[in-house]
Each structure stands twice: as C-alpha cells, then as structure tokens.
Design a protein around this motif. Structure first.
Motif, PDB file in Angstrom:
ATOM      1  N   ILE A  44       1.939  40.953  55.323  1.00  0.00           N
ATOM      2  CA  ILE A  44       2.935  41.330  56.222  1.00  0.00           C
ATOM      3  C   ILE A  44       4.413  40.947  56.954  1.00  0.00           C
ATOM      4  O   ILE A  44       4.001  39.720  57.646  1.00  0.00           O
ATOM      5  CB  ILE A  44       1.415  41.648  57.388  1.00  0.00           C
ATOM      6  CG1 ILE A  44       0.313  42.745  56.530  1.00  0.00           C
ATOM      7  CG2 ILE A  44       2.082  42.767  58.507  1.00  0.00           C
ATOM      8  CD1 ILE A  44      -0.982  42.306  57.770  1.00  0.00           C
ATOM      9  N   HIS A  45       5.024  42.117  56.576  1.00  0.00           N
ATOM     10  CA  HIS A  45       6.218  41.477  56.949  1.00  0.00           C
ATOM     11  C   HIS A  45       6.981  42.465  57.564  1.00  0.00           C
ATOM     12  O   HIS A  45       6.311  43.982  58.145  1.00  0.00           O
ATOM     13  CB  HIS A  45       7.112  41.062  56.152  1.00  0.00           C
ATOM     14  CG  HIS A  45       6.844  39.559  55.869  1.00  0.00           C
ATOM     15  ND1 HIS A  45       7.635  38.120  56.613  1.00  0.00           N
ATOM     16  CD2 HIS A  45       5.927  39.024  54.944  1.00  0.00           C
ATOM     17  CE1 HIS A  45       7.704  37.123  56.292  1.00  0.00           C
ATOM     18  NE2 HIS A  45       6.454  37.556  55.302  1.00  0.00           N
ATOM     19  N   ALA A  46       8.069  42.403  58.892  1.00  0.00           N
ATOM     20  CA  ALA A  46       9.092  43.819  58.808  1.00  0.00           C
ATOM     21  C   ALA A  46      10.061  43.449  58.643  1.00  0.00           C
ATOM     22  O   ALA A  46      11.482  42.427  58.265  1.00  0.00           O
ATOM     23  CB  ALA A  46       8.875  43.927  60.225  1.00  0.00           C
ATOM     24  N   ASP A  47      11.222  44.436  58.224  1.00  0.00           N
ATOM     25  CA  ASP A  47      12.715  44.576  57.883  1.00  0.00           C
ATOM     26  C   ASP A  47      13.265  43.993  58.885  1.00  0.00           C
ATOM     27  O   ASP A  47      12.879  45.120  60.358  1.00  0.00           O
ATOM     28  CB  ASP A  47      12.863  45.554  56.929  1.00  0.00           C
ATOM     29  CG  ASP A  47      12.877  45.463  55.082  1.00  0.00           C
ATOM     30  OD1 ASP A  47      14.176  44.371  55.095  1.00  0.00           O
ATOM     31  OD2 ASP A  47      12.686  46.092  54.356  1.00  0.00           O
ATOM     32  N   GLY A  51       3.589  36.991  58.273  1.00  0.00           N
ATOM     33  CA  GLY A  51       4.898  36.786  57.720  1.00  0.00           C
ATOM     34  C   GLY A  51       5.430  35.755  59.411  1.00  0.00           C
ATOM     35  O   GLY A  51       5.601  36.294  60.205  1.00  0.00           O
ATOM     36  N   HIS A  52       6.114  34.806  58.601  1.00  0.00           N
ATOM     37  CA  HIS A  52       6.918  33.405  59.633  1.00  0.00           C
ATOM     38  C   HIS A  52       5.837  33.172  60.559  1.00  0.00           C
ATOM     39  O   HIS A  52       6.382  32.169  61.210  1.00  0.00           O
ATOM     40  CB  HIS A  52       8.352  34.152  60.223  1.00  0.00           C
ATOM     41  CG  HIS A  52       8.835  35.184  59.217  1.00  0.00           C
ATOM     42  ND1 HIS A  52       9.857  35.307  58.335  1.00  0.00           N
ATOM     43  CD2 HIS A  52       8.991  36.443  59.283  1.00  0.00           C
ATOM     44  CE1 HIS A  52      10.927  35.639  57.843  1.00  0.00           C
ATOM     45  NE2 HIS A  52       9.592  37.157  58.229  1.00  0.00           N
ATOM     46  N   TRP A  53       4.600  33.164  60.566  1.00  0.00           N
ATOM     47  CA  TRP A  53       3.678  32.880  61.840  1.00  0.00           C
ATOM     48  C   TRP A  53       4.152  31.321  61.676  1.00  0.00           C
ATOM     49  O   TRP A  53       3.438  30.627  60.126  1.00  0.00           O
ATOM     50  CB  TRP A  53       2.834  33.212  61.968  1.00  0.00           C
ATOM     51  CG  TRP A  53       1.542  32.990  62.617  1.00  0.00           C
ATOM     52  CD1 TRP A  53       2.039  32.581  63.799  1.00  0.00           C
ATOM     53  CD2 TRP A  53       0.260  32.535  62.686  1.00  0.00           C
ATOM     54  NE1 TRP A  53       0.820  31.817  64.759  1.00  0.00           N
ATOM     55  CE2 TRP A  53      -0.187  31.499  64.284  1.00  0.00           C
ATOM     56  CE3 TRP A  53      -0.845  32.720  61.749  1.00  0.00           C
ATOM     57  CZ2 TRP A  53      -1.898  31.902  64.199  1.00  0.00           C
ATOM     58  CZ3 TRP A  53      -2.076  32.592  62.121  1.00  0.00           C
ATOM     59  CH2 TRP A  53      -2.723  32.193  63.157  1.00  0.00           C
ATOM     60  N   ARG A  76      10.680  39.862  68.200  1.00  0.00           N
ATOM     61  CA  ARG A  76      11.078  39.465  67.478  1.00  0.00           C
ATOM     62  C   ARG A  76      10.121  39.794  66.003  1.00  0.00           C
ATOM     63  O   ARG A  76       8.920  39.845  66.171  1.00  0.00           O
ATOM     64  CB  ARG A  76      10.768  37.796  67.023  1.00  0.00           C
ATOM     65  CG  ARG A  76      11.223  37.445  68.552  1.00  0.00           C
ATOM     66  CD  ARG A  76      10.696  35.482  69.323  1.00  0.00           C
ATOM     67  NE  ARG A  76       9.714  35.738  69.026  1.00  0.00           N
ATOM     68  CZ  ARG A  76       8.830  34.287  69.595  1.00  0.00           C
ATOM     69  NH1 ARG A  76       9.894  33.289  68.808  1.00  0.00           N
ATOM     70  NH2 ARG A  76       7.949  34.283  68.927  1.00  0.00           N
ATOM     71  N   GLU A  77      10.578  39.453  64.588  1.00  0.00           N
ATOM     72  CA  GLU A  77       9.918  40.223  63.873  1.00  0.00           C
ATOM     73  C   GLU A  77       8.075  39.280  63.324  1.00  0.00           C
ATOM     74  O   GLU A  77       6.841  40.184  63.429  1.00  0.00           O
ATOM     75  CB  GLU A  77      10.123  39.840  62.561  1.00  0.00           C
ATOM     76  CG  GLU A  77       9.474  40.939  60.874  1.00  0.00           C
ATOM     77  CD  GLU A  77      10.064  39.676  59.905  1.00  0.00           C
ATOM     78  OE1 GLU A  77      11.031  39.303  60.008  1.00  0.00           O
ATOM     79  OE2 GLU A  77       8.787  39.752  59.062  1.00  0.00           O
ATOM     80  N   VAL A  78       8.290  38.175  63.430  1.00  0.00           N
ATOM     81  CA  VAL A  78       6.920  36.812  63.696  1.00  0.00           C
ATOM     82  C   VAL A  78       5.816  37.880  64.794  1.00  0.00           C
ATOM     83  O   VAL A  78       4.673  37.850  64.136  1.00  0.00           O
ATOM     84  CB  VAL A  78       7.039  35.617  64.333  1.00  0.00           C
ATOM     85  CG1 VAL A  78       7.373  35.467  65.669  1.00  0.00           C
ATOM     86  CG2 VAL A  78       5.693  34.955  63.604  1.00  0.00           C
TER      87      VAL A  78
END
Ligand SMILES: [Zn+2]
Length: 254
Positions: free
Chosen positions: A141-144, A79-81, A97-99
């Motif tokens: 795959i992400h995180a909140d 996710g976001h990469w 950072r989420e990424v």
C-alpha cells in the motif's frame, strides 16, 4: 457403503475371536492387536470424511478430530514503513507524510480483513518476512506524490507481479482490486504505471505462488481529502478488492 466408526459393533467380534482361539496365545494376540488397530483407526479421522460421518462433527462432540478449516492469509506491506517517509506534502498542504497515510490505511485494512476471518501480516517495506512470503495474497500500500500535477494528478494505480507462477490468480487479484477500489472510492484508474511499480522489490522476494500487487491509493495532492480525512473508505475499498479475490466473486465488466 462407507465404513463408519462404531466401537460397539467391533467389541463382540473381538471377544468372539478371543474365545474361539483360546489357548492359541500368539494368534489371539494378533487378533486383539488387529482388532484394536482397526477400532482405533477411525478415531484418527484418516479416510473417514464421508458425508455420513460429517454430521457427527457439527454437534460439537467431535471437534478434536476435525480437519482444520484452511485459514486465509494475507500480507499487507505498509509502504515505506521502517525505511523512509515516502512522499511529503509541504506545510501549506498539511505536511502529510506518505508513510503515515499508508500506515493508517493498512492498519484499518488489517482490522476489516480480520473481521472477515482473514489472518493478516502487517509488513514493513523491507520486512525480513517478505523473503519467500507464502500467503493467499500480498498487497503493498502506497500513495502518490504530493506535487501538483494539473489535470492528471488524481486517481489510483495498481501493478501486479508479472513473474507469478499463478498468473490467473494474479490477474484476478488485480481485476478485483481495480474494480472494488474504484467503486468504493470513486477514483479513476490511472493507467500511467511506472517501472518502479512493475519492478517493485517485494515482487521478486515473495514466494512466486503468492499473487502480489502494489496499489497507489491516490495522489497526496488532489486526492488528499480522501486519503487523510476518509482513510476508512480507502481501506474498505482495498478490503473489498481482497475479499472479491479470496471469495472468487464475480466482477462486472463495464
Ligand atoms: Zn510510496
């Protein structure tokens, strides 16, 4: 009775044919060609998949003509990469950072899946390979958020691509992921699925036969310990969900 390949059996017959038809050059030629073709055919392996033939393959002498075992293929979107950093925690909460969280989890998942013999593509958020992606499954795959949300700021979410051409598979992937990820991490399932999950861009990009889900692995605020200190457990949970789907494992309904 199935036809089995035995080159020694065919040779006397073709020799006999040649003798009998000696002088009839054309006919003999046809016979030789026919015999050659007939003898050559089984070596290609076409149509000779009877159980009787298969033990020959297991002793390692006939590896070249085996039909290849289908390798399972899974895509993991980090996710976001390659696009942005996603959610960010303030410095007072570690500055995560989420990424980075997503990458660590996805890369561990890749390793665990590869150890199970699964081929894995690690993909960027807007990876060019997403277009028409044809695999056994695709998991983003992400995180909140790292914002503090009283009471409900913990848990994981999963959404599936609703336009999938194989809705049963997509539903089973979803059920496997929910069950195995929840069991592994102990996180509760958060039902508040947002439109940006259900209308996730990659869902409309991948081949409609590829079951696809997006997972929010946890909240970067209250689930931060799990996500940043124990990413291997998170990755084990995702891997278990994917393997449950690929192996058609039973899911206990509780
Ligand atoms: Zn995200």
């Amino acid at each position: 009775m199935k036809i089995q390949y035995d080159p020694n059996e065919k040779q006397p017959q073709s020799r006999l044919l040649k003798k009998t038809l000696k002088g009839l050059l054309n006919v003999s030629l046809v016979a030789v060609i026919t015999a050659t073709l007939f003898t050559a055919l089984p070596a290609t392996g076409i149509g000779f998949k009877s159980p009787l033939f298969q033990p020959v393959q297991t002793n390692g002498e006939n590896l070249g003509s085996e039909t290849p075992v289908a390798t399972l293929h899974v895509g993991l979107v980090v996710g976001h990469w390659g696009h942005d950093v996603g959610a960010i925690c303030p410095d007072s909460l570690g500055g995560y950072r989420e990424v980075d969280i997503n990458y660590t989890i996805a890369d561990l998942t890749r390793q665990y899946l590869q150890a199970e013999g699964v081929e894995v593509d690690l993909l960027k958020e807007f990876d060019e390979h997403l277009k028409g992606y044809d695999g056994d499954a695709l998991i983003s795959i992400h995180a909140d958020t790292c914002e503090y949300i009283p009471e409900l700021g913990t848990g994981f979410k999963i959404a599936e691509a609703v336009d999938n051409k194989r809705p049963e598979q997509a539903a089973r992937l979803m059920a496997c992921m929910k069950n195995r990820y929840g069991n592994a991490t102990g996180l509760r399932y958060d039902h508040r699925i947002t439109p940006d999950m259900t209308s996730y861009h990659a869902f409309s990009e991948v081949d409609p036969n590829t079951p696809a889900v997006i997972i929010e692995t946890g909240y970067m605020n209250q689930d931060r310990e799990l996500l940043t200190k124990n990413p291997s457990l998170v990755a084990r949970g995702i891997t278990a969900g994917i393997m449950c789907y690929l192996n058609r494992e039973e899911i206990s309904t509780e």
